[in-house]
Design an enzyme around this catalytic site. Structure first.
Site, PDB file in Angstrom:
ATOM      1  N   GLY A 212       1.296  -0.870   0.277  1.00  0.00           N
ATOM      2  CA  GLY A 212      -0.115   0.247  -0.162  1.00  0.00           C
ATOM      3  C   GLY A 212       0.885   1.728  -0.273  1.00  0.00           C
ATOM      4  O   GLY A 212       2.090   1.113   0.358  1.00  0.00           O
ATOM      5  N   PRO A 213       0.450   2.151   0.068  1.00  0.00           N
ATOM      6  CA  PRO A 213       0.796   3.422  -0.283  1.00  0.00           C
ATOM      7  C   PRO A 213       2.080   3.611   0.938  1.00  0.00           C
ATOM      8  O   PRO A 213       1.150   3.744   2.544  1.00  0.00           O
ATOM      9  CB  PRO A 213      -0.194   5.381  -0.696  1.00  0.00           C
ATOM     10  CG  PRO A 213      -0.852   4.069  -1.210  1.00  0.00           C
ATOM     11  CD  PRO A 213      -0.900   3.045  -0.634  1.00  0.00           C
ATOM     12  N   PRO A 214       2.331   4.825   0.995  1.00  0.00           N
ATOM     13  CA  PRO A 214       2.866   5.302   2.657  1.00  0.00           C
ATOM     14  C   PRO A 214       2.077   5.929   2.875  1.00  0.00           C
ATOM     15  O   PRO A 214       1.401   6.624   2.789  1.00  0.00           O
ATOM     16  CB  PRO A 214       4.447   6.273   2.309  1.00  0.00           C
ATOM     17  CG  PRO A 214       4.493   5.825   0.536  1.00  0.00           C
ATOM     18  CD  PRO A 214       2.959   5.654  -0.264  1.00  0.00           C
ATOM     19  N   GLY A 215       2.221   6.030   4.947  1.00  0.00           N
ATOM     20  CA  GLY A 215       1.140   6.309   5.723  1.00  0.00           C
ATOM     21  C   GLY A 215      -0.585   5.663   5.805  1.00  0.00           C
ATOM     22  O   GLY A 215      -1.269   5.843   6.499  1.00  0.00           O
ATOM     23  N   THR A 216      -0.700   4.205   4.864  1.00  0.00           N
ATOM     24  CA  THR A 216      -1.738   3.686   5.199  1.00  0.00           C
ATOM     25  C   THR A 216      -1.741   3.247   5.987  1.00  0.00           C
ATOM     26  O   THR A 216      -3.166   2.106   6.534  1.00  0.00           O
ATOM     27  CB  THR A 216      -2.270   3.047   4.022  1.00  0.00           C
ATOM     28  OG1 THR A 216      -1.011   2.336   3.539  1.00  0.00           O
ATOM     29  CG2 THR A 216      -2.502   3.958   2.535  1.00  0.00           C
ATOM     30  N   LYS A 218       0.585  -0.035   7.514  1.00  0.00           N
ATOM     31  CA  LYS A 218       0.691  -1.500   7.191  1.00  0.00           C
ATOM     32  C   LYS A 218       1.405  -2.087   8.620  1.00  0.00           C
ATOM     33  O   LYS A 218       0.969  -2.788   8.969  1.00  0.00           O
ATOM     34  CB  LYS A 218       1.686  -1.588   5.433  1.00  0.00           C
ATOM     35  CG  LYS A 218       1.403  -0.819   4.648  1.00  0.00           C
ATOM     36  CD  LYS A 218       1.757  -1.201   3.655  1.00  0.00           C
ATOM     37  CE  LYS A 218       3.496  -0.399   3.597  1.00  0.00           C
ATOM     38  NZ  LYS A 218       2.456   1.215   3.438  1.00  0.00           N
ATOM     39  N   HIS A 434      -4.082  35.769 -12.719  1.00  0.00           N
ATOM     40  CA  HIS A 434      -3.717  34.523 -12.597  1.00  0.00           C
ATOM     41  C   HIS A 434      -4.521  33.398 -11.775  1.00  0.00           C
ATOM     42  O   HIS A 434      -5.194  32.747 -12.385  1.00  0.00           O
ATOM     43  CB  HIS A 434      -2.037  33.977 -12.935  1.00  0.00           C
ATOM     44  CG  HIS A 434      -1.907  32.337 -12.798  1.00  0.00           C
ATOM     45  ND1 HIS A 434      -1.012  31.987 -13.931  1.00  0.00           N
ATOM     46  CD2 HIS A 434      -2.083  31.009 -11.676  1.00  0.00           C
ATOM     47  CE1 HIS A 434      -1.174  30.702 -13.707  1.00  0.00           C
ATOM     48  NE2 HIS A 434      -1.107  30.574 -12.895  1.00  0.00           N
ATOM     49  N   GLU A 435      -4.758  33.437 -10.701  1.00  0.00           N
ATOM     50  CA  GLU A 435      -5.681  32.463  -9.827  1.00  0.00           C
ATOM     51  C   GLU A 435      -7.120  33.171  -9.934  1.00  0.00           C
ATOM     52  O   GLU A 435      -7.882  32.147 -10.286  1.00  0.00           O
ATOM     53  CB  GLU A 435      -5.804  33.307  -8.682  1.00  0.00           C
ATOM     54  CG  GLU A 435      -4.105  32.968  -7.813  1.00  0.00           C
ATOM     55  CD  GLU A 435      -3.528  31.136  -8.294  1.00  0.00           C
ATOM     56  OE1 GLU A 435      -4.531  30.479  -7.972  1.00  0.00           O
ATOM     57  OE2 GLU A 435      -2.233  30.575  -8.356  1.00  0.00           O
ATOM     58  N   ASP A 510       1.719  24.661 -14.273  1.00  0.00           N
ATOM     59  CA  ASP A 510       0.630  24.415 -14.791  1.00  0.00           C
ATOM     60  C   ASP A 510       0.818  23.810 -15.742  1.00  0.00           C
ATOM     61  O   ASP A 510       0.173  22.723 -16.490  1.00  0.00           O
ATOM     62  CB  ASP A 510      -0.455  25.728 -14.582  1.00  0.00           C
ATOM     63  CG  ASP A 510      -0.560  25.688 -13.426  1.00  0.00           C
ATOM     64  OD1 ASP A 510      -0.769  25.879 -12.660  1.00  0.00           O
ATOM     65  OD2 ASP A 510      -0.857  27.200 -13.236  1.00  0.00           O
TER      66      ASP A 510
END
Length: 628
Positions: A212-216, A218, A434-435, A510
């Site tokens: 799994g991804p980091p921080g899930t 395990k 821009h924003e 972007d």
């Protein structure tokens, strides 16, 4: 504290040894007078009749050197003189006494001491033994983490054993991973009641790979598995096996499994197993690579000639694609458990656990927080609440309210705002337009998420930001969504070109993201009408050389030219659409930019009030991020 006590004890022992050596040297050094009494002075005093008695002694039975202790007629203290040749001195004294007997009353010759080699060498032996003991003790302290502190214990396992009945973690403390806990419940049941499985002829999986991804969660899930079964838990990182010494990794693997067999039933957890379990043949050393030798020993121990009854191997990695196929076959890691990001229900459970111990205000609704944080891992959610607590404590609040969580959401998602940075009016105007261009795209395009907040306050490396409101969770992404996301990314550049009649470097990120999406649409997802549903390129890159250098290309130059043309077509058409939308809403663009110049931060609700009724899309959600 124990670490500092260990280092202090080392210094104390070294100082004590230094003092011992100094005292020994002082005890063995001969006492010398302040003004040394010489051999010539003794002969002169003998001739002058000032000597009352001389006591002569040789250093040893075979030595011709010795010492003479001179006693005077006056009140002077007796003096000791070294004599290099006892025979010459004896002849001189005897001649002097025969010529003038009245000069010396007595000449006494003492028996030389018997030589005792052991006693002479005893101080030196004591000092050497103490130095050797200190050296051995010092090496044990240095190697204290490996194999119980024995010297040259490089090959001993560095596994940390956890057997804690009071503070053990159980499945009840793991939230958002219901299916994963069900997968591991069989392992727990086997460790508790192995006879039930053996009698029916079932073979329990020897190894479980958590992917799994980091921080899930395990590692946390593996700890809960051992806590639920109430068995010893051996934890070790994949990098702990590999050292600079050849053969150390294989030796540590053997030692780890020996310890596990002695404490069976137990769980052996190897975190980041990809550090030692990478596919063989990828390194420069070939089969003689130290890491490959470690992997070979691990394969043998997991399912070789040895029998590991009651030892369950649990490993965690976020790179299962680079693991060796022999490690993933049945009989070794039989089961693969995917630990993914939690859904909205799982996020709410995770927030309920991490909110314990924190004083929450009455306006905090964790369900709303869970609904507006899709894609967050348990580690992200814990960090979100922790940042909210830090912000509340910084303002001397006694409780965490919803505004603190909103500000923490911005800080975690975008970064810390740098309000103290001095910005010219021209740059603020460029950033505002821009924003505002991004914000109009998010409000008009129906597939992408609406705007939550836009700001012209510098944040991180950016001069401002546009944060969309998190929408529904997506298991897959449609072609329309990706096309409109490219249009939204190019909205800032389009606004600059239309209003300012110039372009800046502010849109570099972007453009990079838009190009990456377009390239993936063409080469990876088969979303090009010209090239069709074909994948171009191979994801199976060479592990040792790297992903970027060894990315294989399974197409020719003609196809490469078509791919570039198709990417260019997608970007150009998206940019033209962005310019068209900006021109249609140019008045709203000026209003949003003016409001941004005035307030620096504008919420999505304020932006939506500027649009006439019927223009906006109606599929945006209201919730956590509506007001500020």
């Amino acid at each position: 504290m124990k670490k500092y006590q260990k280092y202090m004890s080392i210094y104390v022992v070294i100082i004590a040894i230094g003092i011992l050596v100094w005292v020994t040297s002082r005890m063995m050094a001969p006492l010398e007078p302040l003004e040394p009494y010489t051999y010539a002075a003794m002969l002169r005093d003998v001739r002058d009749g000032k000597v009352k008695k001389i006591e002569i002694s040789r250093d040893s039975e075979t030595s011709n050197a010795g010492q003479a202790t001179v006693t005077f007629n006056d009140a002077r203290q007796p003096q000791r003189v070294d004599i290099l040749s006892m025979d010459n001195f004896d002849d001189y004294i005897r001649d002097t006494v025969l010529d003038a007997p009245s000069l010396i009353e007595d000449v006494d010759t003492a028996l030389p001491p018997k030589t005792n080699l052991f006693m002479n060498l005893l101080p030196t032996i004591i000092v050497m033994v103490l130095m050797v003991l200190v050296l051995v003790w010092f090496m044990q302290q240095v190697q204290g983490g490996a194999g119980g502190g024995r010297v040259m214990s490089f090959g001993k396992s560095k596994a940390r054993v956890t057997v804690d009945e009071k503070h053990r973690i159980t499945f009840a403390q793991v939230a958002g991973l219901e299916e994963e806990k069900a997968e591991l419940s069989e392992i727990v049941e086997f460790l508790k009641q192995p006879r039930k499985f053996v009698e029916i002829g079932a073979r329990i999986p020897k190894g479980v790979l958590l992917v799994g991804p980091p921080g899930t969660g395990k590692t946390y899930l593996a700890k809960a598995c051992s806590g639920e079964a109430a068995v010893p838990f051996f934890s070790m990182s994949g990098s702990d096996f590999v050292e600079m010494f050849v053969g150390v990794g294989a030796s540590r693997v053997r030692d780890l499994f020996e310890q596990a067999k002695k404490n069976s039933p137990c769980i052996v957890f190897i975190d980041e197993i990809d550090a030692v379990g990478r596919r063989r043949g990828a390194g420069l050393g070939g089969g003689h690579d130290e890491r490959e030798q470690t992997l070979n020993q691990l394969l043998v121990e997991m399912d070789g000639f040895g029998i590991n009854e009651g030892v369950i191997i649990v490993a965690a990695t976020n790179r299962p694609d680079i693991l060796d196929p022999a490690l993933l076959r049945p009989g070794r890691f039989d089961r693969r458990v995917v630990v993914g990001k939690p859904d909205v229900k799982g996020r709410e459970s995770v927030l309920n656990i991490h909110s314990k111990g924190k004083v929450m205000g009455p306006d905090v609704d964790l369900r709303v927080v869970a609904q507006t944080t899709p894609g967050f891992t348990p580690a992200d959610l814990e960090n979100l609440l922790n940042e909210a607590a830090l912000l509340a404590a910084r303002e001397n609040k006694t409780k965490i309210d919803m505004s603190d969580i909103r500000r923490a959401f911005v800080k975690v998602g975008v970064g810390t705002e740098k309000k103290s940075r001095v910005i010219s009016e021209k740059e603020r105007r460029i950033t505002a337009y821009h924003e505002s261009g991004h914000a109009i795209m998010h409000e008009v395009l129906p597939e992408i998420d609406p705007t939550y907040m836009i700001s012209v306050i510098p944040t991180g490396m950016a001069g401002g930001y546009t944060m969309p409101l998190p929408g529904d969770e997506k298991s897959y992404v449609t072609k329309k969504y990706m096309e409109q996301e490219i249009v939204a990314l190019l909205g800032g550049r389009a606004a600059e070109a239309i209003v300012l009649d110039d372009i800046t470097t502010g849109a570099s990120n972007d453009i990079e993201r838009a190009t990456a999406i377009a390239r993936n649409m063409v080469t990876k997802y088969g979303m090009s009408d010209m090239l069709g549903p074909i994948q171009f390129g191979d994801d199976n890159e060479e592990i040792f050389i790297g992903r970027d250098l060894a990315h294989t290309r399974n197409y020719g130059e003609g196809i490469a030219s078509l791919i570039d043309s198709e990417i260019r077509r997608i970007i150009d058409s998206s940019y033209d659409l962005a310019r068209k939308i900006i021109n249609e809403h140019i008045n709203i663009l000026h209003k949003i930019a003016a409001l941004l110049m005035e307030k620096e931060k504008v919420t999505g609700e304020e932006i939506r009030r500027m649009f006439p009724d019927g223009i906006l899309k109606n599929n945006f959600k209201e919730g956590l991020m509506v007001t500020e």
